[in-house]
Design an enzyme around this catalytic site. Structure first.
Site, short mmCIF file in Angstrom:
data_model
loop_
_atom_site.label_atom_id
_atom_site.label_comp_id
_atom_site.label_asym_id
_atom_site.label_seq_id
_atom_site.Cartn_x
_atom_site.Cartn_y
_atom_site.Cartn_z
N ASP A 128 0.82 -1.21 0.00
CA ASP A 128 0.00 0.00 0.00
C ASP A 128 0.85 1.27 0.00
O ASP A 128 0.45 2.27 0.58
CB ASP A 128 -0.93 -0.01 1.22
CG ASP A 128 -2.14 0.89 0.98
OD1 ASP A 128 -2.71 0.82 -0.11
OD2 ASP A 128 -2.51 1.67 1.89
N CYS A 182 -16.45 -14.71 -10.85
CA CYS A 182 -17.63 -13.84 -10.71
C CYS A 182 -18.80 -14.41 -11.51
O CYS A 182 -19.96 -14.25 -11.12
CB CYS A 182 -17.34 -12.43 -11.21
SG CYS A 182 -16.38 -11.42 -10.07
N CYS A 185 -22.67 -12.75 -12.23
CA CYS A 185 -23.07 -11.83 -11.14
C CYS A 185 -22.70 -10.38 -11.50
O CYS A 185 -21.67 -10.13 -12.12
CB CYS A 185 -22.36 -12.26 -9.86
SG CYS A 185 -22.64 -11.16 -8.47
N CYS A 188 -22.24 -6.00 -7.45
CA CYS A 188 -21.48 -4.83 -7.00
C CYS A 188 -21.78 -3.63 -7.90
O CYS A 188 -21.93 -2.51 -7.40
CB CYS A 188 -20.00 -5.13 -6.95
SG CYS A 188 -19.33 -5.89 -8.43
N CYS A 208 -16.46 7.59 -6.58
CA CYS A 208 -16.30 6.54 -5.56
C CYS A 208 -16.18 7.19 -4.17
O CYS A 208 -15.27 7.98 -3.91
CB CYS A 208 -15.07 5.70 -5.87
SG CYS A 208 -14.76 4.44 -4.62
N CYS A 241 -21.30 -8.64 -2.10
CA CYS A 241 -20.63 -9.64 -2.95
C CYS A 241 -20.92 -11.05 -2.42
O CYS A 241 -20.59 -11.37 -1.27
CB CYS A 241 -19.13 -9.32 -2.92
SG CYS A 241 -18.13 -10.47 -3.85
#
Ligand code: B12
Ligand code: SF4
Ligand code: SF4
Length: 369
Positions: A128, A182, A185, A188, A208, A241
């Protein structure tokens, strides 16, 4: 020097408290470099620096360690159940930001790096810190697949993991990649409160909420209601999710709880390094009236490890004022008194957010004409 064995290195990572570990070749992330540039050219990065500042650098492990041959990538689970919301004006903190999980992650990766250094190799931890696109390293190391919300999901364990890498000169056998799971689907995409996931795998940071709470300037008017009670981070696209929900419905956490901690810690995931303060409720739900009463030092003592623009505490207050406006508690004298106090604040940005909050709470009479 004896060649290190991938299995031993992976076992060392697990023993250090990581919930999953994989290995990838230290090649350039060519397609991700192109994605970063495309996002930036189209404005989808919303002005963020991070990995966008220098795409050549953040997609080349060789810029972290000269002569890098392998990436050892680790995931650390952070999800615990969100405690019941207290019956007062509170702000919600996203699960990843409730404790210093990155500190715990770096500590665990540091043990893997130390092992490689002891064997005579160079090894540097990145997590990060914008030196490398962490999700792509994790995908390449076979830890998981890119969900349509752009998070990396671990098979059978979901996405509630932070990710980091040891870049090393050691030549290790790479792990197998994980195929997309996924399927059809689209939950999200459909559930994002601001429609920020504009296509599968593509997040427009300008919408966002996870970015907007970290961005400088006024909080955009058009997204203030959508912010709801969040003051830092947003978990909606992970909470809906199905792979994450399956685990929660089964009463299990995504992580295996390999680190030391109380029995409760073990049941709800690892907190390697045990970096934490305050109860789970205090970390998840912040009393907004109390937060807005803190002086700069105390506010930064509590929340200073968050990403706050230029480390100016006013941005935490800005978010808290929007959340207070959304609290629906215009009949609570402490809430009203707090908003009224901020209407006279010396910082014009906070006054503007207090005016918005007063109107939203229906206490317009408090706003000077
Ligand atoms: C910038 C950043 C953000 C920004 C932008 C997010 C983003 N999607 O890029 C903001 C502030 C919004 C953000 C939010 C969050 N972040 Co963040 N963030 C980062 C950071 C610093 C860089 C990410 C980056 O380089 N993105 C570049 C863009 C181009 O990549 P991308 O959007 O992920 O797109 C990829 C996929 O979409 C895929 N792709 C391309 N085409 C297609 C097509 C399909 C069909 C699919 C499925 C995929 C796909 O390829 C792209 C390139 O790799 C990393 C740390 C790091 N140094 O890497 C953490 C990181 C990505 N964040 C993390 C977390 C935890 C979050 C939040 C969950 C926090 C929260 N609760 O608020 C949210 C999640 C929001 C979301 N849906 O992405 C974790 C992710 C862990 C995981 N399991 O994936 C990371 C890795 C930090 C860490 N070291 O653990 N983050
Ligand atoms: S973090 Fe929140 S606002 Fe951002 S894409 Fe996910 S659901 Fe949407
Ligand atoms: S909600 Fe559905 S589409 Fe989105 S990441 Fe999860 S499984 Fe994939």
């Amino acid at each position: 020097m004896s060649p290190p064995d991938s299995t031993e290195v992976i076992s060392a990572g697990v023993a250090a408290g990581l919930d999953a570990v994989g290995v990838a070749r230290a090649e350039r992330f060519g397609s991700v470099r192109a994605e970063l540039v495309r996002h930036r050219d189209q404005g989808l990065h919303g002005g963020m620096a991070f990995t966008y500042r220098n795409p050549d650098r953040s997609t080349d492990p060789g810029r972290v360690v000269d002569g890098a041959r392998s990436l050892v990538v680790g995931a650390l689970g952070y999800r615990r159940p969100t405690p019941v919301r207290p019956d007062r004006a509170v702000g919600r903190v996203a699960a990843y930001a409730r404790r210093d999980h990155y500190g715990a992650l770096r500590q665990a990766l540091g043990q893997v790096a130390a092992m490689l250094v002891a064997a005579g190799y160079e090894a540097v931890v990145v997590a990060d810190d914008n030196a490398l696109v962490d999700r792509e390293a994790a995908r390449r190391a076979g830890l998981g697949w890119y969900g349509k919300n752009s998070n990396i999901l671990l098979p059978g364990r979901g996405s509630w993991f932070v990710l980091g890498t040891v870049v090393t000169t050691a030549e290790l056998v790479p792990s197998d990649p994980v195929p997309d799971q996924c399927g059809p689907c689209r939950r999200c995409l459909e559930s994002c409160p601001t429609g920020a996931i504009i296509a599968p795998g593509v997040v427009d940071a300008r919408r966002c909420l996870a970015w907007l709470v970290q961005a400088g300037g006024d909080f955009p008017l058009e997204y203030r209601e959508a912010l709801g009670n969040r003051i830092y981070g947003c978990d909606d696209c992970q909470e809906v999710c199905p792979p994450n929900r399956l685990l929660e419905d089964a009463g299990e956490d995504a992580s295996v709880g390999t680190a030391s901690g109380s029995e409760e810690d073990m049941a709800w995931g690892s907190v390697a390094g045990g970096v934490s303060s305050g109860s789970e409720e205090e970390m998840a739900w912040v009393d907004l009236v109390e937060l807005l009463g803190l002086d700069d030092d105390r506010l930064m003592d509590r929340y200073g490890r968050w990403y706050i623009p230029r480390r100016e505490p006013r941005y935490v207050r800005r978010n808290a004022l929007v959340a207070l406006g959304n609290s629906g508690r215009g009949d609570d004298p402490e809430v009203v008194a707090t908003v009224v106090r901020y209407l006279a604040d010396a910082d014009p940005m906070l006054v503007r957010h207090a005016v918005w909050a007063a109107r939203r709470l229906g206490v317009d009479a408090a706003v000077p004409a």
